[in-house]
Design an enzyme around this catalytic site. Sequence first.
Site, PDB file in Angstrom:
ATOM      1  N   ARG A 112      -3.079   6.544  -0.157  1.00 47.85           N
ATOM      2  CA  ARG A 112      -3.213   6.648   1.289  1.00 47.85           C
ATOM      3  C   ARG A 112      -2.439   7.813   1.897  1.00 47.85           C
ATOM      4  NH1 ARG A 112      -5.787   1.872   4.082  1.00 47.85           N
ATOM      5  NH2 ARG A 112      -3.946   0.657   4.423  1.00 47.85           N
TER       6      ARG A 112
ATOM      7  N   ARG B  16      -6.442  12.408  -6.293  1.00 55.26           N
ATOM      8  CA  ARG B  16      -7.699  11.666  -6.138  1.00 55.26           C
ATOM      9  C   ARG B  16      -8.904  12.565  -5.844  1.00 55.26           C
ATOM     10  NH1 ARG B  16      -8.820   7.125  -3.839  1.00 55.26           N
ATOM     11  NH2 ARG B  16     -10.876   8.024  -4.008  1.00 55.26           N
TER      12      ARG B  16
ATOM     13  N   ARG C 293       0.814  -1.207   0.000  1.00 55.10           N
ATOM     14  CA  ARG C 293       0.000   0.000   0.000  1.00 55.10           C
ATOM     15  C   ARG C 293       0.858   1.273   0.000  1.00 55.10           C
ATOM     16  NH1 ARG C 293      -5.150  -1.880   1.632  1.00 55.10           N
ATOM     17  NH2 ARG C 293      -5.882   0.054   0.776  1.00 55.10           N
TER      18      ARG C 293
ATOM     19  N   ASP D  20      -7.174  -2.365  -7.010  1.00 53.73           N
ATOM     20  CA  ASP D  20      -7.723  -2.917  -5.778  1.00 53.73           C
ATOM     21  C   ASP D  20      -8.120  -4.363  -6.036  1.00 53.73           C
ATOM     22  OD1 ASP D  20      -8.670  -1.972  -2.924  1.00 53.73           O
ATOM     23  OD2 ASP D  20     -10.179  -3.362  -3.657  1.00 53.73           O
TER      24      ASP D  20
ATOM     25  N   TYR E  56     -15.449 -10.811   1.210  1.00 51.16           N
ATOM     26  CA  TYR E  56     -16.205  -9.585   0.925  1.00 51.16           C
ATOM     27  C   TYR E  56     -17.536  -9.906   0.249  1.00 51.16           C
ATOM     28  CZ  TYR E  56     -12.257  -6.659   2.230  1.00 51.16           C
ATOM     29  OH  TYR E  56     -11.267  -6.033   2.932  1.00 51.16           O
TER      30      TYR E  56
HETATM   31  O1  CP3 Z   1       0.034   0.515  -2.808  1.00 49.85           O
HETATM   32  C1  CP3 Z   1      -1.186   0.486  -3.038  1.00 49.85           C
HETATM   33  O2  CP3 Z   1      -2.046   1.132  -2.410  1.00 49.85           O
HETATM   34  C2  CP3 Z   1      -1.553  -0.355  -4.211  1.00 49.85           C
HETATM   35  C3  CP3 Z   1      -2.939  -0.474  -4.464  1.00 49.85           C
HETATM   36  C4  CP3 Z   1      -3.806  -1.287  -3.532  1.00 49.85           C
HETATM   37  C5  CP3 Z   1      -5.044  -0.801  -3.049  1.00 49.85           C
HETATM   38  N1  CP3 Z   1      -5.707  -1.829  -2.474  1.00 49.85           N
HETATM   39  C6  CP3 Z   1      -5.537   0.571  -3.223  1.00 49.85           C
HETATM   40  C7  CP3 Z   1      -6.584   1.081  -2.300  1.00 49.85           C
HETATM   41  C8  CP3 Z   1      -3.681  -2.615  -3.142  1.00 49.85           C
HETATM   42  C9  CP3 Z   1      -2.503  -3.562  -3.334  1.00 49.85           C
HETATM   43  C10 CP3 Z   1      -4.891  -2.956  -2.481  1.00 49.85           C
HETATM   44  C11 CP3 Z   1      -5.173  -4.305  -2.017  1.00 49.85           C
HETATM   45  C12 CP3 Z   1      -6.328  -4.520  -1.130  1.00 49.85           C
HETATM   46  N2  CP3 Z   1      -7.560  -3.936  -1.160  1.00 49.85           N
HETATM   47  C13 CP3 Z   1      -6.334  -5.514  -0.140  1.00 49.85           C
HETATM   48  C14 CP3 Z   1      -5.198  -6.437   0.142  1.00 49.85           C
HETATM   49  C15 CP3 Z   1      -4.092  -5.719   0.844  1.00 49.85           C
HETATM   50  C16 CP3 Z   1      -4.320  -5.441   2.275  1.00 49.85           C
HETATM   51  O3  CP3 Z   1      -4.191  -4.263   2.638  1.00 49.85           O
HETATM   52  O4  CP3 Z   1      -4.588  -6.380   3.023  1.00 49.85           O
HETATM   53  C17 CP3 Z   1      -7.588  -5.471   0.493  1.00 49.85           C
HETATM   54  C18 CP3 Z   1      -8.033  -6.337   1.646  1.00 49.85           C
HETATM   55  C19 CP3 Z   1      -8.358  -4.475  -0.173  1.00 49.85           C
HETATM   56  C20 CP3 Z   1      -9.757  -4.100   0.097  1.00 49.85           C
HETATM   57  C21 CP3 Z   1      -9.795  -2.654   0.454  1.00 49.85           C
HETATM   58  N3  CP3 Z   1      -9.838  -1.630  -0.467  1.00 49.85           N
HETATM   59  C22 CP3 Z   1      -9.700  -2.066   1.736  1.00 49.85           C
HETATM   60  C23 CP3 Z   1      -9.650  -2.833   3.040  1.00 49.85           C
HETATM   61  C24 CP3 Z   1      -9.677  -0.679   1.558  1.00 49.85           C
HETATM   62  C25 CP3 Z   1      -9.477   0.391   2.601  1.00 49.85           C
HETATM   63  C26 CP3 Z   1     -10.727   1.068   3.021  1.00 49.85           C
HETATM   64  C27 CP3 Z   1     -10.370   2.355   3.761  1.00 49.85           C
HETATM   65  O5  CP3 Z   1     -10.605   3.413   3.182  1.00 49.85           O
HETATM   66  O6  CP3 Z   1      -9.870   2.238   4.891  1.00 49.85           O
HETATM   67  C28 CP3 Z   1      -9.772  -0.433   0.177  1.00 49.85           C
HETATM   68  C29 CP3 Z   1      -9.748   0.881  -0.479  1.00 49.85           C
HETATM   69  C30 CP3 Z   1      -8.447   1.243  -1.084  1.00 49.85           C
HETATM   70  N4  CP3 Z   1      -7.705   0.413  -1.879  1.00 49.85           N
HETATM   71  C31 CP3 Z   1      -7.801   2.498  -0.993  1.00 49.85           C
HETATM   72  C32 CP3 Z   1      -6.632   2.415  -1.768  1.00 49.85           C
HETATM   73  C33 CP3 Z   1      -5.631   3.483  -2.054  1.00 49.85           C
HETATM   74  C34 CP3 Z   1      -8.327   3.708  -0.251  1.00 49.85           C
HETATM   75  C35 CP3 Z   1      -9.321   4.331  -1.145  1.00 49.85           C
HETATM   76  C36 CP3 Z   1      -9.505   5.788  -0.927  1.00 49.85           C
HETATM   77  O7  CP3 Z   1      -8.510   6.537  -0.989  1.00 49.85           O
HETATM   78  O8  CP3 Z   1     -10.684   6.175  -0.782  1.00 49.85           O
END
Ligand code: CP3
Length: 347
Positions: A32, A41, A28, A77, A152
Site C-alpha cells: 500500500r 509490485r 496492512r 490476502d 465476498y
Molecule cells: O500488511 C499487509 O498488507 C498484509 C497483507 C494483507 C493484504 N490484505 C494485502 C493486500 C492483509 C492482512 C490483507 C487482509 C485483507 N484483505 C482483509 C482484512 C483486513 C482489512 O483490511 O480489513 C480484507 C477485507 C481483504 C480484501 C481486500 N484485498 C481488500 C479490501 C483489498 C483492497 C482493495 C484496494 O485496492 O483498495 C485487497 C487488495 C489488497 N490486499 C492489497 C494489498 C496490499 C492491494 C493490492 C494492490 O496493491 O493492488
Amino acid sequence: MTVTMTDSAFLQACRGTRPDRTPVWFMRQAGRSLPEYLALREGTAMLESCFRTDMVVEITMQPVRRYGVDAAIFFSDIVVPLKAIGVDLDIVPGVGPVVADPIRSANQLSQFRDIEPDDVTPITDAVTALVGELGTTPLIGFAGAPFTLASYLVEGGPSRDHRLTKQLMYSEPDLWHALLGRMAAIAGQFLRLQVEAGASAIQLFDSWAGTLSLADYETYVKPHSAAVLDSVADLDVPRIHFGVGTGELLHAMGDAGADVVGVDWRVPMDEAVRRVGPGRALQGNLDPTTLFAPTEFVHARAAEIIDAGRSAEGHVFNLGHGVLPATDPDALARLVDFVHGYEPAAS
Ligand code: CP3
C-alpha cells in the site's frame, strides 16, 4: 543472556503480561503506502505476487526494516486460500476481491474443498524463509473469518450494506451454515499450515462482521469463527480476532476463543477493555486517518490509547484498521518511535 522469540514484547503482551515497552505493528503495514512496495509490485498482479515466494518474503520484510515494528504481518490476502483451491476470483486494484460466480445455491459448495499442503507450497516456503530472516521478530499469520470470506463470495465483490449476504443468511440458514462451515474449515487449515511453517501468532480478520447485530452475530457467525480459533488452539500461538465497527460484538469476539481482541477506533480503549472483560489482551486502536494530522496531535492520541491500555491485561498498539494507501511512511516511523519511547502515566 540470549534474547529469544518468547521474550518479544509482542508475544508477551498477547499473553497478558507487561513487557518493558508497548509493542506496536500496523494492520496492512506491508504494501500500500510504501514506495519500495509499489516499485516491487510494478507489473505483477496482486494475487500472482501472493504466490511468489521471493516477493512475499521481501514485501513482508519491508515495513519491519523501515519501521522497526514488533511483529511482521505475512504478505498475502484473505482470498489466497480460496484461490489456492481453484475458486475463480481476482483482486481488482482499487476495488478488492471479485468473485466470478457468486454463491446462490448448495451445488456451488463442492468447489470449497479442503486445502492440501501442495496447494500452498509457495506460501509455506515464504513463511519458513521469513522466520529465518526475522530472527526474534514474530511473524503473524492470518486468515479471513468465515463471515467476511462469505460476504465476498455471496456479494461477488465488496459491498456497503451486505444485502445479499444477509438475504442468504436469513432466508436459507442451512445453506448459510454449510457455506460458513466450509469457510471455517479452509481458514483453519490455512492458519495451521502457516503456524506449522513457523508463524508465531495468528490473526483472524472478520473485517465486515460489524455490519451484524450482536444477536445475528451469535446465531449465524460466532460458532464458525469459534471453530476456526479452536482448530488452532493446540498449536499454542496467540490468536488475535479483529473486525471493524464491532463495538457491540467485542465481548462475543473474545468469547469465540481469542487471546487478543482487536478494536477499531470507535470505542475508546478503556471502554473496549471493559467490554471484552478479563482474561484477554487488546489490540488497537488509533484511527488510521489520524496519521494525516500534525505529529503532536497523532502522538497525543497515541499516548491516550497507551494510557487507557494500561487497564488491559495486555495491550498491543495498532491502528483501528489498515494503513491507508496515502499515508506518509515517515508518520508511521515517527509513531513507532513515539510508542516505544512513551512512558505511560503511573496507574
Ligand atoms: O500488511 C499487509 O498488507 C498484509 C497483507 C494483507 C493484504 N490484505 C494485502 C493486500 C492483509 C492482512 C490483507 C487482509 C485483507 N484483505 C482483509 C482484512 C483486513 C482489512 O483490511 O480489513 C480484507 C477485507 C481483504 C480484501 C481486500 N484485498 C481488500 C479490501 C483489498 C483492497 C482493495 C484496494 O485496492 O483498495 C485487497 C487488495 C489488497 N490486499 C492489497 C494489498 C496490499 C492491494 C493490492 C494492490 O496493491 O493492488
